[in-house]
Motif scaffolding. Structure first.
Motif, PDB file in Angstrom:
ATOM      1  N   PHE A 190       0.828  -1.201   0.000  1.00 47.64           N
ATOM      2  CA  PHE A 190       0.000   0.000   0.000  1.00 47.64           C
ATOM      3  C   PHE A 190       0.865   1.254   0.000  1.00 47.64           C
ATOM      4  O   PHE A 190       2.022   1.243   0.412  1.00 47.64           O
ATOM      5  CB  PHE A 190      -0.974   0.018   1.189  1.00 47.64           C
ATOM      6  CG  PHE A 190      -0.305  -0.055   2.541  1.00 47.64           C
ATOM      7  CD1 PHE A 190       0.166   1.084   3.173  1.00 47.64           C
ATOM      8  CD2 PHE A 190      -0.158  -1.268   3.180  1.00 47.64           C
ATOM      9  CE1 PHE A 190       0.770   1.009   4.412  1.00 47.64           C
ATOM     10  CE2 PHE A 190       0.448  -1.350   4.429  1.00 47.64           C
ATOM     11  CZ  PHE A 190       0.916  -0.209   5.043  1.00 47.64           C
ATOM     12  N   ALA A 191       0.298   2.317  -0.533  1.00 46.37           N
ATOM     13  CA  ALA A 191       0.918   3.642  -0.513  1.00 46.37           C
ATOM     14  C   ALA A 191      -0.114   4.565   0.109  1.00 46.37           C
ATOM     15  O   ALA A 191      -1.114   4.918  -0.519  1.00 46.37           O
ATOM     16  CB  ALA A 191       1.268   4.094  -1.931  1.00 46.37           C
ATOM     17  N   ALA A 192       0.108   4.906   1.370  1.00 44.62           N
ATOM     18  CA  ALA A 192      -0.886   5.667   2.126  1.00 44.62           C
ATOM     19  C   ALA A 192      -0.370   7.056   2.472  1.00 44.62           C
ATOM     20  O   ALA A 192       0.835   7.251   2.667  1.00 44.62           O
ATOM     21  CB  ALA A 192      -1.254   4.924   3.407  1.00 44.62           C
ATOM     22  N   GLY A 193      -1.280   8.013   2.548  1.00 42.00           N
ATOM     23  CA  GLY A 193      -0.909   9.364   2.960  1.00 42.00           C
ATOM     24  C   GLY A 193       0.202   9.929   2.092  1.00 42.00           C
ATOM     25  O   GLY A 193       0.117   9.950   0.863  1.00 42.00           O
ATOM     26  N   ALA A 194       1.280  10.364   2.746  1.00 44.68           N
ATOM     27  CA  ALA A 194       2.412  10.924   2.012  1.00 44.68           C
ATOM     28  C   ALA A 194       3.079   9.884   1.120  1.00 44.68           C
ATOM     29  O   ALA A 194       3.788  10.238   0.169  1.00 44.68           O
ATOM     30  CB  ALA A 194       3.429  11.513   2.985  1.00 44.68           C
ATOM     31  N   GLY A 195       2.851   8.596   1.409  1.00 46.17           N
ATOM     32  CA  GLY A 195       3.353   7.553   0.515  1.00 46.17           C
ATOM     33  C   GLY A 195       2.653   7.594  -0.827  1.00 46.17           C
ATOM     34  O   GLY A 195       3.241   7.293  -1.869  1.00 46.17           O
ATOM     35  N   PHE A 196       1.376   7.966  -0.824  1.00 49.37           N
ATOM     36  CA  PHE A 196       0.608   8.181  -2.048  1.00 49.37           C
ATOM     37  C   PHE A 196       1.221   9.354  -2.813  1.00 49.37           C
ATOM     38  O   PHE A 196       1.434   9.284  -4.028  1.00 49.37           O
ATOM     39  CB  PHE A 196      -0.845   8.474  -1.657  1.00 49.37           C
ATOM     40  CG  PHE A 196      -1.852   8.336  -2.765  1.00 49.37           C
ATOM     41  CD1 PHE A 196      -1.483   8.228  -4.091  1.00 49.37           C
ATOM     42  CD2 PHE A 196      -3.215   8.323  -2.465  1.00 49.37           C
ATOM     43  CE1 PHE A 196      -2.433   8.106  -5.101  1.00 49.37           C
ATOM     44  CE2 PHE A 196      -4.171   8.206  -3.459  1.00 49.37           C
ATOM     45  CZ  PHE A 196      -3.778   8.101  -4.780  1.00 49.37           C
ATOM     46  N   SER A 197       1.528  10.421  -2.097  1.00 48.74           N
ATOM     47  CA  SER A 197       2.162  11.596  -2.714  1.00 48.74           C
ATOM     48  C   SER A 197       3.490  11.220  -3.342  1.00 48.74           C
ATOM     49  O   SER A 197       3.805  11.631  -4.471  1.00 48.74           O
ATOM     50  CB  SER A 197       2.394  12.688  -1.655  1.00 48.74           C
ATOM     51  OG  SER A 197       1.256  12.950  -0.891  1.00 48.74           O
ATOM     52  N   LEU A 198       4.281  10.431  -2.620  1.00 45.77           N
ATOM     53  CA  LEU A 198       5.601  10.029  -3.094  1.00 45.77           C
ATOM     54  C   LEU A 198       5.500   9.224  -4.378  1.00 45.77           C
ATOM     55  O   LEU A 198       6.261   9.444  -5.324  1.00 45.77           O
ATOM     56  CB  LEU A 198       6.293   9.208  -1.998  1.00 45.77           C
ATOM     57  CG  LEU A 198       7.719   8.740  -2.247  1.00 45.77           C
ATOM     58  CD1 LEU A 198       8.642   9.922  -2.508  1.00 45.77           C
ATOM     59  CD2 LEU A 198       8.221   7.933  -1.060  1.00 45.77           C
ATOM     60  N   LEU A 200       2.567  17.190   0.781  1.00 42.56           N
ATOM     61  CA  LEU A 200       3.657  16.880  -0.146  1.00 42.56           C
ATOM     62  C   LEU A 200       3.215  17.021  -1.598  1.00 42.56           C
ATOM     63  O   LEU A 200       3.709  16.346  -2.499  1.00 42.56           O
ATOM     64  CB  LEU A 200       4.241  15.485   0.109  1.00 42.56           C
ATOM     65  CG  LEU A 200       5.334  15.379   1.183  1.00 42.56           C
ATOM     66  CD1 LEU A 200       4.792  15.753   2.554  1.00 42.56           C
ATOM     67  CD2 LEU A 200       5.957  14.004   1.212  1.00 42.56           C
ATOM     68  N   GLY A 201       2.209  17.879  -1.821  1.00 43.26           N
ATOM     69  CA  GLY A 201       1.775  18.179  -3.179  1.00 43.26           C
ATOM     70  C   GLY A 201       0.705  17.265  -3.733  1.00 43.26           C
ATOM     71  O   GLY A 201       0.385  17.343  -4.931  1.00 43.26           O
ATOM     72  N   LEU A 202       0.103  16.425  -2.896  1.00 45.63           N
ATOM     73  CA  LEU A 202      -0.843  15.439  -3.421  1.00 45.63           C
ATOM     74  C   LEU A 202      -2.067  16.066  -4.071  1.00 45.63           C
ATOM     75  O   LEU A 202      -2.566  15.553  -5.087  1.00 45.63           O
ATOM     76  CB  LEU A 202      -1.277  14.480  -2.307  1.00 45.63           C
ATOM     77  CG  LEU A 202      -2.170  13.318  -2.752  1.00 45.63           C
ATOM     78  CD1 LEU A 202      -1.500  12.481  -3.833  1.00 45.63           C
ATOM     79  CD2 LEU A 202      -2.536  12.436  -1.562  1.00 45.63           C
ATOM     80  N   THR A 203      -2.585  17.161  -3.506  1.00 42.80           N
ATOM     81  CA  THR A 203      -3.764  17.779  -4.118  1.00 42.80           C
ATOM     82  C   THR A 203      -3.453  18.237  -5.545  1.00 42.80           C
ATOM     83  O   THR A 203      -4.277  18.077  -6.453  1.00 42.80           O
ATOM     84  CB  THR A 203      -4.265  18.971  -3.285  1.00 42.80           C
ATOM     85  OG1 THR A 203      -3.177  19.864  -3.013  1.00 42.80           O
ATOM     86  CG2 THR A 203      -4.851  18.503  -1.966  1.00 42.80           C
ATOM     87  N   LYS A 204      -2.270  18.776  -5.773  1.00 46.28           N
ATOM     88  CA  LYS A 204      -1.863  19.204  -7.107  1.00 46.28           C
ATOM     89  C   LYS A 204      -1.632  18.002  -8.022  1.00 46.28           C
ATOM     90  O   LYS A 204      -2.068  17.985  -9.180  1.00 46.28           O
ATOM     91  CB  LYS A 204      -0.589  20.047  -7.008  1.00 46.28           C
ATOM     92  CG  LYS A 204       0.044  20.440  -8.329  1.00 46.28           C
ATOM     93  CD  LYS A 204      -0.826  21.380  -9.117  1.00 46.28           C
ATOM     94  CE  LYS A 204      -0.083  21.901 -10.348  1.00 46.28           C
ATOM     95  NZ  LYS A 204      -0.956  22.722 -11.222  1.00 46.28           N
ATOM     96  N   LEU A 205      -0.942  16.992  -7.490  1.00 46.41           N
ATOM     97  CA  LEU A 205      -0.649  15.797  -8.282  1.00 46.41           C
ATOM     98  C   LEU A 205      -1.921  15.103  -8.746  1.00 46.41           C
ATOM     99  O   LEU A 205      -1.975  14.517  -9.828  1.00 46.41           O
ATOM    100  CB  LEU A 205       0.212  14.831  -7.466  1.00 46.41           C
ATOM    101  CG  LEU A 205       1.638  15.314  -7.164  1.00 46.41           C
ATOM    102  CD1 LEU A 205       2.285  14.436  -6.090  1.00 46.41           C
ATOM    103  CD2 LEU A 205       2.480  15.330  -8.433  1.00 46.41           C
ATOM    104  N   LEU A 206      -2.970  15.161  -7.926  1.00 48.99           N
ATOM    105  CA  LEU A 206      -4.249  14.566  -8.304  1.00 48.99           C
ATOM    106  C   LEU A 206      -5.079  15.503  -9.173  1.00 48.99           C
ATOM    107  O   LEU A 206      -5.679  15.078 -10.171  1.00 48.99           O
ATOM    108  CB  LEU A 206      -5.038  14.192  -7.046  1.00 48.99           C
ATOM    109  CG  LEU A 206      -4.514  13.009  -6.227  1.00 48.99           C
ATOM    110  CD1 LEU A 206      -5.279  12.882  -4.921  1.00 48.99           C
ATOM    111  CD2 LEU A 206      -4.601  11.711  -7.027  1.00 48.99           C
ATOM    112  N   LEU A 265       5.989  21.600 -17.241  1.00 49.00           N
ATOM    113  CA  LEU A 265       5.723  23.026 -17.428  1.00 49.00           C
ATOM    114  C   LEU A 265       4.458  23.288 -18.244  1.00 49.00           C
ATOM    115  O   LEU A 265       3.831  24.343 -18.096  1.00 49.00           O
ATOM    116  CB  LEU A 265       6.917  23.694 -18.126  1.00 49.00           C
ATOM    117  CG  LEU A 265       8.195  23.862 -17.306  1.00 49.00           C
ATOM    118  CD1 LEU A 265       9.333  24.345 -18.209  1.00 49.00           C
ATOM    119  CD2 LEU A 265       7.974  24.853 -16.164  1.00 49.00           C
ATOM    120  N   ALA A 266       4.096  22.345 -19.090  1.00 47.26           N
ATOM    121  CA  ALA A 266       2.994  22.570 -20.032  1.00 47.26           C
ATOM    122  C   ALA A 266       1.692  22.950 -19.336  1.00 47.26           C
ATOM    123  O   ALA A 266       0.931  23.790 -19.839  1.00 47.26           O
ATOM    124  CB  ALA A 266       2.783  21.331 -20.901  1.00 47.26           C
ATOM    125  N   GLY A 267       1.428  22.350 -18.195  1.00 49.31           N
ATOM    126  CA  GLY A 267       0.189  22.641 -17.492  1.00 49.31           C
ATOM    127  C   GLY A 267       0.128  24.038 -16.917  1.00 49.31           C
ATOM    128  O   GLY A 267      -0.949  24.525 -16.557  1.00 49.31           O
TER     129      GLY A 267
END
Length: 258
Positions: free
Chosen positions: A106-114, A142-148, A214-216
């Motif tokens: 599993f990748a949970a919390g900040a592990g999901f972000s990583l 760790l940027g997860l909201t942006k990454l998603l 950068l494109a986004g």
């Protein structure tokens, strides 16, 4: 110093393995520091064409080390920790080489972000991803909201965050967040995936990674300018000359990264 990261270079692949299996590779201060140092070291190694990030033990990463976070005595200490931890995903995104996340368990919390900060994600079919922050009264970091948000409809992201329920790897694969699902050995699957990239031109990979990120943030005209600048630079490289010659001679090119 405790070895919280195992690192090796083999056949042009740089391997970084988180080594806190007893803590499900929870991101402690020491682990974050050693991960960043290892990433930067492999970035500078001319023998490394791609980096595979994985976790020792039963899981990729359980996220932030809650026990260690509980030792922060005030807001200033918590802010300092967040700055250091956030530097980890930023390092991966800014790295001049591609990073493949080999995810299992599993990748949970900040592990999901990583995992999502990596350029490519190869996951075991049974892996679960969890936005577990609200389960302990927090929000993604760790940027997860942006990454998603760059990849999914907002309603789906809000549901994942609000419920904190495990999300099967198959769901992420269907939504384009995972590149490959592995039936058995996920690390071998990551290695096989990496083989397709290692033989390519390093400078093209570098510019390709940077321009996609950068494109986004740019409008179409700005993208055209940045692509043109990169393309002009690449046309004057030895790798471009080698690639062209190999194409005309019907042989496999040998890129040097120059």
């Amino acid at each position: 110093m405790e070895e919280l990261v195992k690192m090796e270079v083999k056949e042009q692949v740089g391997y970084i393995k988180m080594n806190r299996p007893q803590k499900r590779n929870a991101l402690s201060e020491g682990l974050v520091r050693q991960l960043i140092d290892s990433l930067k070291e492999l970035e500078q190694d001319p023998n490394v064409k791609i980096i595979i990030l994985s976790g020792e033990g039963p899981a990729f990463s359980a996220g932030g080390d809650i026990a260690e976070m509980g030792t922060h005595e005030n807001v200033a200490q918590s802010m300092a920790w967040m700055k250091r931890a956030s530097a980890l995903t930023k390092t991966i995104i800014d790295l001049d080489k591609y990073v493949v996340a080999s995810v299992h368990g599993f990748a949970a919390g900040a592990g999901f972000s990583l995992a999502l900060a990596a350029d490519f994600v190869i996951a075991d079919k049974s892996t679960k991803f969890v936005c577990s922050f609200t389960n302990i009264g927090l929000i993604p970091d760790l940027g997860l909201t942006k990454l998603l948000a760059d990849r999914l409809p907002l309603a789906i992201i809000k549901e994942w965050i609000a419920t904190g329920k495990p999300i099967p790897a198959e769901v992420l694969y269907e939504k384009g967040l995972i590149n490959r699902l592995a039936e058995q050995d996920v690390l071998k699957a990551a290695e096989k995936f990496s083989e397709e990239i290692i033989s390519g031109p390093p400078l093209s990979h570098l510019f390709g990674k940077k321009l996609v990120h950068l494109a986004g943030e740019m409008n179409f005209d700005s993208v055209l300018v940045q692509e043109s600048i990169a393309q002009i630079l690449l046309t004057h490289t030895q790798d471009h000359a080698e690639g062209t010659a190999a194409f005309l001679e019907k042989r496999v090119p040998e890129y040097k990264g120059s």
